[in-house]
Design a protein around this motif. Sequence first.
Motif, PDB file in Angstrom:
ATOM      1  N   VAL A  76      81.192  35.771  69.456  1.00  0.00           N
ATOM      2  CA  VAL A  76      81.264  35.817  67.992  1.00  0.00           C
ATOM      3  C   VAL A  76      80.108  35.049  67.380  1.00  0.00           C
ATOM      4  CG1 VAL A  76      82.643  35.169  66.003  1.00  0.00           C
ATOM      5  CG2 VAL A  76      83.746  36.109  67.997  1.00  0.00           C
ATOM      6  N   SER A  77      79.796  33.864  67.935  1.00  0.00           N
ATOM      7  CA  SER A  77      78.751  33.087  67.265  1.00  0.00           C
ATOM      8  C   SER A  77      77.385  33.743  67.431  1.00  0.00           C
ATOM      9  CB  SER A  77      78.742  31.630  67.727  1.00  0.00           C
ATOM     10  OG  SER A  77      78.797  31.540  69.103  1.00  0.00           O
ATOM     11  N   THR A  78      77.169  34.433  68.550  1.00  0.00           N
ATOM     12  CA  THR A  78      75.905  35.166  68.676  1.00  0.00           C
ATOM     13  C   THR A  78      75.803  36.230  67.588  1.00  0.00           C
ATOM     14  OG1 THR A  78      76.233  34.921  71.039  1.00  0.00           O
ATOM     15  CG2 THR A  78      74.422  36.319  70.329  1.00  0.00           C
ATOM     16  N   LEU A  79      76.897  36.967  67.391  1.00  0.00           N
ATOM     17  CA  LEU A  79      76.888  38.009  66.353  1.00  0.00           C
ATOM     18  C   LEU A  79      76.673  37.402  64.975  1.00  0.00           C
ATOM     19  CD1 LEU A  79      79.796  40.225  67.612  1.00  0.00           C
ATOM     20  CD2 LEU A  79      77.435  40.905  67.367  1.00  0.00           C
ATOM     21  N   VAL A  80      77.343  36.261  64.731  1.00  0.00           N
ATOM     22  CA  VAL A  80      77.219  35.658  63.405  1.00  0.00           C
ATOM     23  C   VAL A  80      75.794  35.182  63.161  1.00  0.00           C
ATOM     24  CG1 VAL A  80      77.952  33.735  61.973  1.00  0.00           C
ATOM     25  CG2 VAL A  80      79.625  35.050  63.215  1.00  0.00           C
ATOM     26  N   ILE A  81      75.156  34.651  64.206  1.00  0.00           N
ATOM     27  CA  ILE A  81      73.760  34.227  64.041  1.00  0.00           C
ATOM     28  C   ILE A  81      72.908  35.429  63.641  1.00  0.00           C
ATOM     29  CG2 ILE A  81      71.724  33.448  65.293  1.00  0.00           C
ATOM     30  CD1 ILE A  81      73.479  31.545  66.810  1.00  0.00           C
ATOM     31  N   MET A  82      73.152  36.581  64.261  1.00  0.00           N
ATOM     32  CA  MET A  82      72.370  37.771  63.917  1.00  0.00           C
ATOM     33  C   MET A  82      72.614  38.173  62.468  1.00  0.00           C
ATOM     34  SD  MET A  82      72.101  40.111  67.268  1.00  0.00           S
ATOM     35  CE  MET A  82      73.751  40.460  67.665  1.00  0.00           C
ATOM     36  N   VAL A  83      73.902  38.183  62.072  1.00  0.00           N
ATOM     37  CA  VAL A  83      74.216  38.546  60.683  1.00  0.00           C
ATOM     38  C   VAL A  83      73.531  37.570  59.725  1.00  0.00           C
ATOM     39  CG1 VAL A  83      76.085  38.587  58.997  1.00  0.00           C
ATOM     40  CG2 VAL A  83      76.371  39.701  61.187  1.00  0.00           C
ATOM     41  N   ASP A  84      73.589  36.275  60.069  1.00  0.00           N
ATOM     42  CA  ASP A  84      73.001  35.252  59.214  1.00  0.00           C
ATOM     43  C   ASP A  84      71.502  35.475  59.047  1.00  0.00           C
ATOM     44  OD1 ASP A  84      72.930  32.959  57.706  1.00  0.00           O
ATOM     45  OD2 ASP A  84      72.550  31.675  59.434  1.00  0.00           O
TER      46      ASP A  84
END
Lengths: 203, 200
Positions: B72-80
């Motif tokens: 999840v945090s990898t995905l959130v970093i990308m979204v960010d």
Amino acid sequence: MKELFDIFVRSVFIDNMVFAYFLGMCSYLVISKEVKTAFGLGLAVCFVLAITVPLNYLIDKYLLQEGALSWLSSRMADVDLSYLTLIIFIAVIAGTVQLLEMVIERYTPGLYLSLGIFLPLIAVNCAILGGSLFMQERHFPTVIHSFSYALGSGIGWLLAIVAFAAIRERLKYADIPKPLEGKGIAYIITGLLGIGFMAFLGI
Amino acid sequence: MKSYLGPLNRDNPILTQTLGVCSALAVTAQLKPAVVMALSVTVVCAISNLIISLIRNTIPPRVRIIVQLLVVSTLVIMVDQVLQATFYDVSKMLSVFVGLIITNCIIMGRLEGFALSHTPGASLVDGLMNGLGYGLVLVVVAIFRELLGSGTLWNHQLIPSSFYESGYLNNGLMILPPMALILVGGLVWIQQGTRKSSEK
């Protein structure tokens, strides 16, 4: 010293985690049926915040920020790792919580019985990660400032959940419209408490 | 098919499951950040559900929380990063709440409760629907708060200036954070109330 106290009071009352930023709402709403368990969870949040926020502060300052690695060698001075912030912070939090759980279980079984069940929950509590992220955004000058902030936010959270649980215990005897019972009224009470807390804005 | 549509109303993550309230309410003072937030959560929820479902048989149960957090945090970093590159002003407005998608209970809840035991296709749809159900509440609350609180919608003035001249005032209370909670409380009330009557 005065500065530290200011940060502390500010984070307890004005920037209260629950009422101003809605952090940690999920566990706040679910685990507030009794004052006793609410107090346990609040203590655990305080504890974990006070440990992880200063830890993340150090990591942020000496590893992640732009130019933070300059203490290693001058060639590393322009490395910017800040995009790794989220993943490192959450890893630190999850790791710390796991570690704490083991240490507490080993040395203070009494505390473990009262806090233990809440600790795994806390790894995914938004208040903890939120504390670290706000700490990063506010650029505190030293690690002690960040500790004071963490302690204040933790106590603010504790205060909020205990107050809310106390109200909820009384609510059993109140006459509430059927569809509003449970969650609906919980949201509204939190909102009203939040408006009450806004009175501290002037301090 | 019906069970897929559940999260939009009957099993709405915010209204019925009490998940993901944390970061939801702080971003609803205006419509624009609310929509961006809803889209980000939907994307992260759907993709992380898909990924976890794909690797569900290889994750050892003991470390599954850490694995989920990492995905999840990898995905959130990308979204960010995408948000910072494309909608810089909105990304500033959302500040830490983009990062807080990681600990959003909707995502962890769906991963734990659905993706770990279902096929990738079903998980993708489930993630998408839960994200949309969450977004729906966000958008409804944001519409009320922005319209009543500042008289605008998506930064366009909706309440004509003649109203203001004849004494109409914006409801400043709507902008304050506690109002979001009270509005959600009202939504829960409406939803529970209508459900009762339809089941009778």
